[in-house]
Design a protein around this motif. Sequence first.
Motif, short mmCIF file in Angstrom:
data_model
loop_
_atom_site.label_atom_id
_atom_site.label_comp_id
_atom_site.label_asym_id
_atom_site.label_seq_id
_atom_site.Cartn_x
_atom_site.Cartn_y
_atom_site.Cartn_z
N ASN A 1 -25.14 8.43 -1.25
CA ASN A 1 -25.31 7.06 -1.82
C ASN A 1 -26.54 6.37 -1.08
O ASN A 1 -26.41 6.03 0.07
CB ASN A 1 -24.03 6.33 -1.80
CG ASN A 1 -24.31 4.98 -2.61
OD1 ASN A 1 -25.30 4.54 -2.68
ND2 ASN A 1 -23.13 4.32 -2.74
N THR B 1 -27.94 3.27 -1.36
CA THR B 1 -27.85 2.03 -0.85
C THR B 1 -27.14 2.00 0.43
O THR B 1 -27.26 0.81 1.00
CB THR B 1 -27.01 1.27 -1.92
OG1 THR B 1 -25.53 1.89 -2.34
CG2 THR B 1 -27.40 1.22 -3.34
N LEU B 2 -26.74 2.95 0.88
CA LEU B 2 -25.79 2.83 2.22
C LEU B 2 -26.77 3.00 3.28
O LEU B 2 -26.71 2.84 4.37
CB LEU B 2 -24.76 3.98 2.25
CG LEU B 2 -23.73 3.86 1.32
CD1 LEU B 2 -22.71 5.00 1.59
CD2 LEU B 2 -22.94 2.50 1.59
N LEU C 1 -20.95 10.78 -2.23
CA LEU C 1 -22.09 11.44 -2.67
C LEU C 1 -22.72 12.50 -1.70
O LEU C 1 -23.20 13.37 -2.27
CB LEU C 1 -23.06 10.70 -3.23
CG LEU C 1 -22.89 10.02 -4.66
CD1 LEU C 1 -24.40 9.10 -4.83
CD2 LEU C 1 -23.25 11.14 -5.48
C1 LIG Z 1 -22.95 3.19 -3.29
O1 LIG Z 1 -22.56 2.22 -2.43
C2 LIG Z 1 -22.66 0.76 -3.04
C3 LIG Z 1 -22.47 0.00 -1.87
O2 LIG Z 1 -21.30 0.40 -1.09
C4 LIG Z 1 -21.39 0.77 -3.98
O3 LIG Z 1 -21.38 -0.37 -4.65
C5 LIG Z 1 -21.69 1.92 -5.24
O4 LIG Z 1 -20.84 1.84 -6.12
C6 LIG Z 1 -22.04 3.22 -4.51
N1 LIG Z 1 -22.29 4.21 -5.47
C7 LIG Z 1 -21.78 5.23 -5.71
C8 LIG Z 1 -22.51 6.13 -7.08
O5 LIG Z 1 -20.82 5.95 -5.26
#
Ligand SMILES: *[C@@H]1O[C@H](CO)[C@@H](O)[C@H](O)[C@H]1NC(C)=O
Length: 466
Positions: free
Chosen positions: A71, A73-74, A182
């Motif tokens: 992921n 965004t992490l 992921l």
């Molecule tokens: C990725 O991480 C963000 C923040 O923790 C979360 O909001 C989002 O659902 C995640 N995306 C997936 C595809 O897991």
Amino acid sequence: MLAAPENRFQHVYFALSALVASAMLVLVYISMRSSLNERLREDLAKAQRQMIFERPNPHWDYSNSWRRIGNSTLRHEIYSAYFDARTDIVGNVRMDDEQMTIGSLRIFAILPERLRDSSINCIVRFSDFSSQEIKAEEAGAMHDVHNNTFAAWSIMCPLHASRRSPLRLPQAVALAYASNRLSHLSPTFIQISYPRNMTNMFGRSRPTISVCVGPLHENYSNVLRLVEFVEMYRLQGATHFYFYYVEASEEVLRVLEHYQRIGLADVFEWNVQAHMQDVHYAGIVAQFNDCVYRANVVDNFRYAAVVDLDEVVMPLKHNTLADYLRQCDEGRTAGFVFRNVFFHRRDSNDTFNAPSHVLNRLLYTQSKVRRTLEVLPAYIRSKVVVNARAIVEMGNHQVYRAAPGYADHVVHPTVGLLFHYRDKCINCKMVLIVDYTARRFGSLLFDRVDNTCLEVFLNRGICDLV
Ligand SMILES: *[C@@H]1O[C@H](CO)[C@@H](O)[C@H](O)[C@H]1NC(C)=O
Ligand SMILES: *[C@@H]1O[C@H](CO)[C@@H](O)[C@H](O)[C@H]1NC(C)=O
Ligand SMILES: *[C@@H]1O[C@H](CO)[C@@H](O)[C@H](O)[C@H]1NC(C)=O
Ligand SMILES: *[C@@H]1O[C@H](CO)[C@@H](O)[C@H](O)[C@H]1NC(C)=O
Ligand SMILES: *[C@@H]1O[C@H](CO)[C@@H](O)[C@H](O)[C@H]1NC(C)=O
């Protein structure tokens, strides 16, 4: 009824003998176990040397870069992975009819300082795209987090091979852990770095001195300092440099390209832009650990000096660093610790020894001749020249963990010092003394710096001092 006094004495006597006997049994058991363990490790080392190791990714050029894990965004990132043949740093080795330990994978990543997962797995991939998951034996933030939310991590997964079929080494590896789902569903595979020359894996290391330079960032642009640094270490016997850059001026990159072209340097992009604010000093902890593993695993270099561009390791009784190591390294030293003295950049420029013909006259090691009298204690701003094969975890000023059998050596301040040329003084009232030691390299250094600046900047021959 009370026992007679001599009877009670006998009881105590028996109890004590029983205690001594059982203590001896425990000791015998422990020594048997540890000698068994030693024997197992010796047998393993012997068996390992008889195997045929072939590099599974012969066309890979060892150029790593930071890549997101799972992921995005992490902002979890992975940089490099090394095949480490040292079985003595693996905790649970195997050697039975089925399997034997052949080494481990060491992986460097940037992850949150506190990750809530209880375990991390390595997914290894082979050239036929089959894969296998291995539970990491070690996974954690390295030292020197300095209160940041992210940290440089070191992860170690043991590698065991089947004894029934020919040895097959993995080509690539990814990290997988539950808090980043992921990472498992769509793993970020990176190539595993094996030795350039696989036949040297169990041989002696080459007595080469390499230099690991902290990441250049904030549009690093001091070309003259860079050239002087490289030429100074070359005069001291260093023959290879590892540079990492986040951001550097065009002229600095031209100098790096020049040294790369003549085979003196490897230059890596250090794209940690996403973490400039939340990991200690541009991820320097991952950088010098990557560098020391690279020197050991990939290039089989014996020594790595882990320093910054304003630091020169200065032997005082030997002509060069190479001479010092040749005469004083008995083979069991993890790191030679050079204690710190400061020179101040604001101090007056003494260009007395600059020959009249030279173009680049203001060399920092030649024009600054006053240093602090006080030598800082070992491990406080000290720098270390390591035996790369001995290092498990490297720190900025000390070795944090060495392989069994290796220990530090603090260099006596009459034998060697770290000359640290700082821009700003930390305590400007410190007592200064005149020290001309670095001037013994002067005549050669001025010429070499001029030559390099002429080669790189044909039209002017001047390296800028910014
Ligand atoms: C990725 O991480 C963000 C923040 O923790 C979360 O909001 C989002 O659902 C995640 N995306 C997936 C595809 O897991
Ligand atoms: C570390 O960060 C916390 C929270 O931001 C702060 O309260 C603490 O003083 C910091 N400690 C140091 C040593 O900087
Ligand atoms: C690898 O190392 C061995 C032993 O040092 C040497 O004989 C051989 O030429 C080297 N191979 C390459 C490709 O450099
Ligand atoms: C980097 O420094 C060089 C030379 O000092 C300058 O020309 C250039 O504009 C700078 N670049 C950035 C992005 O600041
Ligand atoms: C030393 O020389 C540099 C470059 O010419 C100059 O900027 C600096 O002010 C000088 N330092 C002193 C103390 O004179």
